[in-house]
Design a protein around this motif. Sequence first.
Motif, PDB file in Angstrom:
ATOM      1  N   GLU A  78       0.822  -1.215   0.000  1.00  0.00           N
ATOM      2  CA  GLU A  78       0.000   0.000   0.000  1.00  0.00           C
ATOM      3  C   GLU A  78       0.851   1.257   0.000  1.00  0.00           C
ATOM      4  OE1 GLU A  78      -3.266   0.192   2.704  1.00  0.00           O
ATOM      5  OE2 GLU A  78      -3.620  -1.966   2.520  1.00  0.00           O
ATOM      6  N   ARG A  79       1.988   1.207   0.639  1.00  0.00           N
ATOM      7  CA  ARG A  79       2.916   2.342   0.659  1.00  0.00           C
ATOM      8  C   ARG A  79       4.282   1.822   0.232  1.00  0.00           C
ATOM      9  NH1 ARG A  79      -0.069   2.509   5.286  1.00  0.00           N
ATOM     10  NH2 ARG A  79      -1.476   4.287   5.438  1.00  0.00           N
ATOM     11  N   GLU A  80       4.883   2.513  -0.707  1.00  0.00           N
ATOM     12  CA  GLU A  80       6.177   2.053  -1.203  1.00  0.00           C
ATOM     13  C   GLU A  80       7.088   3.239  -1.447  1.00  0.00           C
ATOM     14  OE1 GLU A  80       8.056  -0.684  -4.788  1.00  0.00           O
ATOM     15  OE2 GLU A  80       5.897  -0.530  -4.573  1.00  0.00           O
ATOM     16  N   VAL A  81       8.244   3.218  -0.804  1.00  0.00           N
ATOM     17  CA  VAL A  81       9.250   4.260  -1.017  1.00  0.00           C
ATOM     18  C   VAL A  81      10.132   3.832  -2.178  1.00  0.00           C
ATOM     19  CG1 VAL A  81      11.235   5.452  -0.017  1.00  0.00           C
ATOM     20  CG2 VAL A  81       9.239   4.952   1.412  1.00  0.00           C
ATOM     21  N   ILE A  82      10.306   4.723  -3.133  1.00  0.00           N
ATOM     22  CA  ILE A  82      11.205   4.469  -4.259  1.00  0.00           C
ATOM     23  C   ILE A  82      12.196   5.619  -4.296  1.00  0.00           C
ATOM     24  CG2 ILE A  82      11.409   4.230  -6.757  1.00  0.00           C
ATOM     25  CD1 ILE A  82       8.572   3.079  -6.765  1.00  0.00           C
ATOM     26  N   LEU A 102       9.557   6.706 -10.845  1.00  0.00           N
ATOM     27  CA  LEU A 102       9.587   6.936  -9.403  1.00  0.00           C
ATOM     28  C   LEU A 102       8.315   6.499  -8.696  1.00  0.00           C
ATOM     29  CD1 LEU A 102      11.336  10.425  -9.222  1.00  0.00           C
ATOM     30  CD2 LEU A 102      12.339   8.157  -8.922  1.00  0.00           C
ATOM     31  N   THR A 103       7.384   5.891  -9.406  1.00  0.00           N
ATOM     32  CA  THR A 103       6.184   5.327  -8.793  1.00  0.00           C
ATOM     33  C   THR A 103       6.159   3.837  -9.102  1.00  0.00           C
ATOM     34  OG1 THR A 103       4.989   6.074 -10.766  1.00  0.00           O
ATOM     35  CG2 THR A 103       4.737   7.403  -8.784  1.00  0.00           C
ATOM     36  N   PRO A 104       5.480   3.038  -8.285  1.00  0.00           N
ATOM     37  CA  PRO A 104       5.413   1.603  -8.571  1.00  0.00           C
ATOM     38  C   PRO A 104       4.818   1.353  -9.958  1.00  0.00           C
ATOM     39  CG  PRO A 104       4.590   2.066  -6.369  1.00  0.00           C
ATOM     40  CD  PRO A 104       4.780   3.392  -7.045  1.00  0.00           C
ATOM     41  N   ARG A 105       5.333   0.349 -10.653  1.00  0.00           N
ATOM     42  CA  ARG A 105       4.835   0.031 -11.996  1.00  0.00           C
ATOM     43  C   ARG A 105       3.351  -0.296 -11.983  1.00  0.00           C
ATOM     44  NH1 ARG A 105       8.227  -0.943 -16.330  1.00  0.00           N
ATOM     45  NH2 ARG A 105      10.420  -0.772 -15.843  1.00  0.00           N
ATOM     46  N   SER A 106       2.839  -0.822 -10.882  1.00  0.00           N
ATOM     47  CA  SER A 106       1.433  -1.220 -10.811  1.00  0.00           C
ATOM     48  C   SER A 106       0.511  -0.083 -10.385  1.00  0.00           C
ATOM     49  CB  SER A 106       1.281  -2.396  -9.844  1.00  0.00           C
ATOM     50  OG  SER A 106       1.710  -2.008  -8.547  1.00  0.00           O
ATOM     51  N   GLU A 107       1.039   1.104 -10.123  1.00  0.00           N
ATOM     52  CA  GLU A 107       0.213   2.233  -9.671  1.00  0.00           C
ATOM     53  C   GLU A 107      -0.633   2.762 -10.835  1.00  0.00           C
ATOM     54  OE1 GLU A 107      -1.902   4.778  -8.174  1.00  0.00           O
ATOM     55  OE2 GLU A 107      -0.526   3.919  -6.705  1.00  0.00           O
ATOM     56  N   ARG A 109      -3.094   5.223 -10.736  1.00  0.00           N
ATOM     57  CA  ARG A 109      -3.632   6.584 -10.632  1.00  0.00           C
ATOM     58  C   ARG A 109      -2.711   7.651 -11.198  1.00  0.00           C
ATOM     59  NH1 ARG A 109      -4.478   5.569  -4.415  1.00  0.00           N
ATOM     60  NH2 ARG A 109      -2.441   4.756  -4.922  1.00  0.00           N
ATOM     61  N   THR A 110      -1.421   7.481 -11.019  1.00  0.00           N
ATOM     62  CA  THR A 110      -0.476   8.493 -11.487  1.00  0.00           C
ATOM     63  C   THR A 110       0.888   7.863 -11.693  1.00  0.00           C
ATOM     64  OG1 THR A 110       0.327  10.742 -11.063  1.00  0.00           O
ATOM     65  CG2 THR A 110       0.278   9.260  -9.188  1.00  0.00           C
ATOM     66  N   GLN A 111       1.705   8.484 -12.539  1.00  0.00           N
ATOM     67  CA  GLN A 111       3.084   8.053 -12.700  1.00  0.00           C
ATOM     68  C   GLN A 111       3.989   9.269 -12.648  1.00  0.00           C
ATOM     69  OE1 GLN A 111       2.937   5.615 -16.263  1.00  0.00           O
ATOM     70  NE2 GLN A 111       3.148   3.797 -15.000  1.00  0.00           N
ATOM     71  N   LEU A 112       5.109   9.079 -11.988  1.00  0.00           N
ATOM     72  CA  LEU A 112       6.098  10.139 -11.839  1.00  0.00           C
ATOM     73  C   LEU A 112       7.397   9.648 -12.469  1.00  0.00           C
ATOM     74  CD1 LEU A 112       6.877  12.878 -10.563  1.00  0.00           C
ATOM     75  CD2 LEU A 112       7.440  11.627  -8.472  1.00  0.00           C
ATOM     76  N   LEU A 113       7.897  10.411 -13.444  1.00  0.00           N
ATOM     77  CA  LEU A 113       9.134  10.063 -14.138  1.00  0.00           C
ATOM     78  C   LEU A 113      10.158  11.164 -13.906  1.00  0.00           C
ATOM     79  CD1 LEU A 113       7.571   9.173 -17.613  1.00  0.00           C
ATOM     80  CD2 LEU A 113       7.933   7.649 -15.684  1.00  0.00           C
ATOM     81  N   TRP A 114      11.394  10.785 -13.629  1.00  0.00           N
ATOM     82  CA  TRP A 114      12.506  11.729 -13.478  1.00  0.00           C
ATOM     83  C   TRP A 114      13.334  11.652 -14.748  1.00  0.00           C
ATOM     84  CZ3 TRP A 114      14.502  14.048  -8.692  1.00  0.00           C
ATOM     85  CH2 TRP A 114      15.720  14.725  -8.865  1.00  0.00           C
ATOM     86  N   TRP A 183       8.113  14.422 -14.817  1.00  0.00           N
ATOM     87  CA  TRP A 183       6.853  14.290 -15.542  1.00  0.00           C
ATOM     88  C   TRP A 183       5.848  13.650 -14.597  1.00  0.00           C
ATOM     89  CZ3 TRP A 183       6.458  16.276 -20.360  1.00  0.00           C
ATOM     90  CH2 TRP A 183       7.625  16.417 -21.119  1.00  0.00           C
ATOM     91  N   ILE A 184       4.661  14.219 -14.503  1.00  0.00           N
ATOM     92  CA  ILE A 184       3.574  13.635 -13.725  1.00  0.00           C
ATOM     93  C   ILE A 184       2.461  13.310 -14.713  1.00  0.00           C
ATOM     94  CG2 ILE A 184       1.930  13.949 -11.840  1.00  0.00           C
ATOM     95  CD1 ILE A 184       4.811  16.273 -11.870  1.00  0.00           C
ATOM     96  N   LEU A 185       2.114  12.029 -14.833  1.00  0.00           N
ATOM     97  CA  LEU A 185       1.122  11.559 -15.800  1.00  0.00           C
ATOM     98  C   LEU A 185      -0.076  10.984 -15.038  1.00  0.00           C
ATOM     99  CD1 LEU A 185       3.646   9.609 -18.046  1.00  0.00           C
ATOM    100  CD2 LEU A 185       2.992  12.001 -18.246  1.00  0.00           C
TER     101      LEU A 185
END
Length: 195
Positions: A78-82, A102-107, A109-114, A183-185
């Motif tokens: 449920e909570r994952e630090v990356i 930077l977000t779990p692959r299975s998330e 709702r949103t994805q964060l890319l650096w 990037w926030i998708l």
Amino acid sequence: MRPVVPTPTTAPPQIGPRLRHARQQRGFTIAQVADAAGVTKSFISRLERDVASPSVATLVALCEVLSLEIGSLFTTPEREVISLATAPAINMGGRGVAEWLLTPRSEPRTQLLWSRADPGASGGRDLYSMNCESETVLILSGSITLVFTDEEIALRPHDTLTFRGKDAHTWRNDGTVPAEFLWILSPAPWSGSDA
């Protein structure tokens, strides 16, 4: 427009700690699990440290011995630090750029890319769109130019731009120094739950 598809991570799934936790929770020794599953103690020890990978048949046997659902070994907590240091590298098709998820692959709702882009780097010559409702880019350092069919927008440190994911676009670093940006998708254009 070219489709944008992420490359898979090359890191194997980290299931060892989950197997160890299940074994210890049930009060089993490594020897007991090894005997019941028909493998060696050293294999179980290496597997629990994620330095060995089981075959599918062995994984099924271990899950039966430990009364585990196989899928539970691969679910996202449920909570994952990356951290950036351990984030999976991805390739979104640009040149001169390194990118990390930077977000779990299975998330879903949103994805964060650096992204870290060298001078002269770009998202490619061709415009592309993402399969999401909204894209936001936040410039951390350096500068990039977002290119749309009808407009170019220069972004500097701490600038943020939000636009529709279906808007055809690309980007480039016209500066003389590397640029770092997020990037926030939303929602996530791809995730393990959709695969």
